[in-house]
Write an enzyme that holds these catalytic residues in place. Structure first.
Site, PDB file in Angstrom:
ATOM      1  N   GLN A  28       0.690  -1.069   0.277  1.00 14.30           N
ATOM      2  CA  GLN A  28      -0.083  -0.089   0.176  1.00 14.30           C
ATOM      3  C   GLN A  28       0.673   1.289   0.205  1.00 14.30           C
ATOM      4  O   GLN A  28       1.934   1.299   0.007  1.00 14.30           O
ATOM      5  CB  GLN A  28      -0.895   0.116   1.120  1.00 14.30           C
ATOM      6  CG  GLN A  28       0.078   0.367   2.353  1.00 14.30           C
ATOM      7  CD  GLN A  28      -0.945  -0.276   3.678  1.00 14.30           C
ATOM      8  OE1 GLN A  28      -2.135  -1.164   3.688  1.00 14.30           O
ATOM      9  NE2 GLN A  28      -1.364   0.455   4.442  1.00 14.30           N
ATOM     10  N   GLY A  29       0.105   2.472  -0.370  1.00 19.24           N
ATOM     11  CA  GLY A  29       0.724   3.600  -1.032  1.00 19.24           C
ATOM     12  C   GLY A  29      -0.136   4.605  -0.149  1.00 19.24           C
ATOM     13  O   GLY A  29      -1.719   4.550  -0.582  1.00 19.24           O
ATOM     14  N   TYR A  30       0.960   5.999  -0.323  1.00 20.43           N
ATOM     15  CA  TYR A  30      -0.491   7.237  -0.208  1.00 20.43           C
ATOM     16  C   TYR A  30      -0.395   8.380  -1.124  1.00 20.43           C
ATOM     17  O   TYR A  30       0.526   8.681  -1.031  1.00 20.43           O
ATOM     18  CB  TYR A  30      -0.552   7.858   1.838  1.00 20.43           C
ATOM     19  CG  TYR A  30      -0.337   6.503   2.679  1.00 20.43           C
ATOM     20  CD1 TYR A  30      -2.207   6.282   2.972  1.00 20.43           C
ATOM     21  CD2 TYR A  30       0.165   5.469   3.169  1.00 20.43           C
ATOM     22  CE1 TYR A  30      -2.537   5.626   4.534  1.00 20.43           C
ATOM     23  CE2 TYR A  30      -0.083   4.448   3.664  1.00 20.43           C
ATOM     24  CZ  TYR A  30      -1.838   4.486   4.457  1.00 20.43           C
ATOM     25  OH  TYR A  30      -1.694   3.864   5.258  1.00 20.43           O
ATOM     26  N   LEU A  31      -1.989   8.426  -1.445  1.00 18.29           N
ATOM     27  CA  LEU A  31      -1.711   9.802  -2.177  1.00 18.29           C
ATOM     28  C   LEU A  31      -1.824  10.931  -1.841  1.00 18.29           C
ATOM     29  O   LEU A  31      -1.939  11.826  -2.218  1.00 18.29           O
ATOM     30  CB  LEU A  31      -3.046   9.121  -3.247  1.00 18.29           C
ATOM     31  CG  LEU A  31      -3.544   7.726  -3.824  1.00 18.29           C
ATOM     32  CD1 LEU A  31      -4.565   7.906  -4.662  1.00 18.29           C
ATOM     33  CD2 LEU A  31      -2.073   7.572  -5.028  1.00 18.29           C
TER      34      LEU A  31
END
Length: 170
Positions: A28-31
């Site tokens: 997962q990554g964050y925008l």
């Protein structure tokens, strides 16, 4: 969805491993950058997550604590892969293990990469004051400590923590 009520814990032992019913690798990554969320400049975190052949976009309120607003939507896998590669400052990689205990299911996240060595149990509840039985392997609660939020593990990974922080202090 609308509201997530979740408690986070350190683990007192690894005896939970013999009780795992299933596991799933998550990336997962964050925008929205962690700095904007933790500084209060953004009211929410926006995450893209891939688990197996599925992907989701998740929006959570940036408030600290056990109860936070949450909305989650399935997105095409190819879109999620593109967002992770092109729009995120970094990713969190982990294996999520599912462990049933006394009518609840604990999600135990075992992190990799810059967060290798961090293992955290999460428990989702229906209400803030819902009673639950603590298994022997469950350690100190860290729900109120922002450094354990996945969002913060990108900017300040476990490998950079002090010994006191690793023990749930400091």
């Amino acid at each position: 969805m609308g509201m997530e009520i979740e408690r986070k814990f350190l683990l007192a032992s690894d005896t939970w491993r013999s009780q795992v019913s299933r596991s799933q690798r998550l990336v997962q990554g964050y925008l929205v950058s962690a700095h904007l969320v933790t500084s209060g400049a953004s009211k929410s975190s926006v995450r893209v997550r891939i688990g197996g052949e599925q992907a989701w976009l998740n929006i959570k309120s940036s408030t600290l604590g056990v109860a936070r607003q949450e909305y989650e939507y399935e997105v095409p896998l190819a879109d999620a892969e593109a967002m992770l590669a092109r729009l995120c400052d970094g990713v969190v990689e982990k294996i999520r293990h599912y462990v049933a205990h006394a009518n609840h299911e604990f999600e135990i996240d075992e992190f990799f990469g810059a967060n290798d060595g961090l293992v955290v149990a999460e428990l989702e509840l229906d209400s803030v004051d819902e009673a639950y039985e603590r298994p022997d392997w469950l350690g100190a609660e860290v729900s109120e400590l922002p450094r354990y939020y996945n969002l913060n593990l990108i900017a300040y990974p476990y490998s950079a923590w002090t010994a006191a922080e690793r023990e749930g202090q400091g």
